[in-house]
Motif scaffolding. Structure first.
Motif, PDB file in Angstrom:
ATOM      1  N   CYS A  30       0.860  -1.187   0.000  1.00 34.60           N
ATOM      2  CA  CYS A  30       0.000   0.000   0.000  1.00 34.60           C
ATOM      3  C   CYS A  30       0.896   1.237   0.000  1.00 34.60           C
ATOM      4  N   SER A  65       0.526   3.648   1.809  1.00 35.43           N
ATOM      5  CA  SER A  65       0.746   3.993   3.229  1.00 35.43           C
ATOM      6  C   SER A  65       2.013   3.334   3.762  1.00 35.43           C
ATOM      7  N   HIS A  80      -0.090  -4.226   5.574  1.00 39.16           N
ATOM      8  CA  HIS A  80      -1.392  -4.358   6.243  1.00 39.16           C
ATOM      9  C   HIS A  80      -2.454  -4.834   5.261  1.00 39.16           C
ATOM     10  N   GLU A  81      -2.003  -5.575   4.262  1.00 41.88           N
ATOM     11  CA  GLU A  81      -2.934  -6.247   3.337  1.00 41.88           C
ATOM     12  C   GLU A  81      -2.490  -7.704   3.320  1.00 41.88           C
ATOM     13  N   CYS A 101      -5.596  -3.282   8.377  1.00 43.90           N
ATOM     14  CA  CYS A 101      -4.739  -2.206   8.918  1.00 43.90           C
ATOM     15  C   CYS A 101      -4.702  -2.136  10.427  1.00 43.90           C
ATOM     16  N   CYS A 146      -7.009  -3.517   2.606  1.00 43.98           N
ATOM     17  CA  CYS A 146      -6.872  -2.065   2.811  1.00 43.98           C
ATOM     18  C   CYS A 146      -7.485  -1.311   1.638  1.00 43.98           C
ATOM     19  N   ARG A 165      -1.821  -3.067  -8.124  1.00 44.34           N
ATOM     20  CA  ARG A 165      -1.332  -3.307  -6.776  1.00 44.34           C
ATOM     21  C   ARG A 165      -0.218  -4.343  -6.841  1.00 44.34           C
TER      22      ARG A 165
HETATM   23 ZN    ZN Z   1      -3.132   0.648   3.136  1.00 44.18          ZN
END
Ligand code: ZN
Ligand code: NAP
Length: 346
Positions: A41, A43, A63-64, A89, A158, A338
């Motif tokens: 991500c 993030s 966090h995925e 997350c 996420c 992704r």
């Molecule tokens: Zn994320």
């Protein structure tokens, strides 16, 4: 303690390296997940680069998370060994405050426990999904429907929920015109989900480079924001705009695209403050809002919605050795759409 292999970063401009991390022994309500895939991500990049503030390095982002249950604590009722399981997350919250009781654990008044760069209830730093195993309390584990492949399931934890939640909250559906700004990881999921909800979807991307993909994901219209004519043509058009851009953009220009009572929801999270002119809001009773991921119940609802509507992210599976290169490509908006790490390469 359980030892997991991981990829960690030691500072804002450091490369990823192989590492070993410890996961706690299972408490009665804990689930041990053998991670199969972890999404990347933006993030993760903001955090690893220290853009959002101090980071407890060494940091293992991710966090995925999608994997298989490998062990369960003595009182676990929701999962058994062999189940397909996901983690997003957050890995915990107080469970008692008003927001937690509403199922909005992401807005826990005591602060949710983020999957990485946080501190858990035992006082230990949390480390994320770029690793072979994770231990999570069962209430924060998601069930991955059988018809979603595990690699494609990871980004839903996420990118999927972060776009599903505001689309759901602000009523994207038949008769609603929804614009998605930025077609990266979050953006392409927003297009697919908003289309499945029945809204008329428009993509606002920097260029027309990804137009064909956008139309295939379910958008009816696709415009380049580099062309000033786009803003003239679309002025006052949208009921809802979801801004997924990771950098600062001219918010007043995008607010001018909202219809009467329209809302622009910012999910993109650049570190620098935005310049907002109130006269972008006042004349058409427009709203400017933010939204953080989604609660656990809503995340399960999103997974089931994606299973029902055959929605999955378009992913590129990479080896754990290629994380640095993937970060570079995400930063160059060169992601389709992704990156997902194959944890078996660790
Ligand atoms: Zn994320
Ligand atoms: P991403 O895959 O990098 O997508 C961002 C997209 O924004 C890019 O693909 C690009 O799309 C566009 N973009 C990038 N730089 C731009 C610029 N300078 N000007 C205009 N457009 C630009 O990132 P992501 O993983 O989807 O995450 C997007 C943002 O959401 C990040 O800031 C992330 O931290 C944040 N986020 C927030 C939440 C939350 O709960 N609120 C959750 C997850 C992520 P085009 O090429 O189509 O223009």
């Amino acid at each position: 303690m359980i030892t997991a292999k991981a990829r960690a970063v030691d500072g804002p401009d450091k490369s990823f390296r192989a590492a070993e991390i410890k996961r706690r022994n299972l408490d009665s309500h804990d689930v041990l997940i053998e991670i199969k895939y972890a999404g990347i991500c933006h993030s993760d990049i903001h955090t690893a680069h220290g853009e959002w503030g101090d980071v407890p390095y060494p940091l293992v982002p991710g966090h995925e998370i999608a994997g298989i249950v490998a062990d369960v604590g003595s009182e676990v009722t929701k999962y058994k060994v062999g189940d397909r399981a996901g983690v997003g997350c957050m890995v915990d919250s107080c469970g008692e405050c008003e927001n937690c009781r509403k199922g909005e654990e992401q807005y826990c008044l005591k602060g949710n426990v983020p999957t990485y760069a946080g501190v858990d209830k035992y006082g230990e730093p949390t480390q994320g999904g770029y690793s072979t195993h994770i231990v999570v309390t069962e209430d924060f584990v998601l069930k991955i429907p059988d018809n979603i492949e595990l690699d494609a399931a990871a980004p839903l934890l996420c990118a999927g929920i972060t776009t599903y939640s505001p689309l759901n909250h602000w009523g994207a559906g038949p008769g609603k015109k929804v614009a998605v700004v930025g077609m990266g990881g979050l953006g392409h999921m927003a297009v697919k989900i908003a289309h499945a909800m029945g809204a008329e979807v428009t993509v606002l991307s920097q260029s027309l480079r990804k137009k064909e993909d956008g139309l295939q994901f379910g958008a009816e219209n696709y415009y380049a924001t580099s062309d000033p004519a786009t803003f003239e043509k679309l002025a006052g058009t949208f009921d809802l705009i979801i801004n997924t851009v990771s950098a600062n953009i001219d918010m007043n220009a995008y607010l001018s695209l909202l219809a009467l009572d329209g809302t622009l929801v910012n999910v993109g999270a650049p570190a620098e403050p935005l310049a907002l002119n109130v006269f972008s809001l006042i004349p058409h009773r427009r709203s400017f809002a933010g939204s953080l991921i989604g609660g656990i119940r809503e995340t399960q609802e999103m997974l089931d919605f994606c299973a029902t509507h055959n929605i999955a992210p378009k992913i590129e599976v990479i080896s754990a050795d290629d994380i640095d290169e993937a970060y570079e490509r995400v930063l160059a908006s060169d992601v389709k759409y992704r990156f997902v790490i194959d944890i078996s390469t660790m």
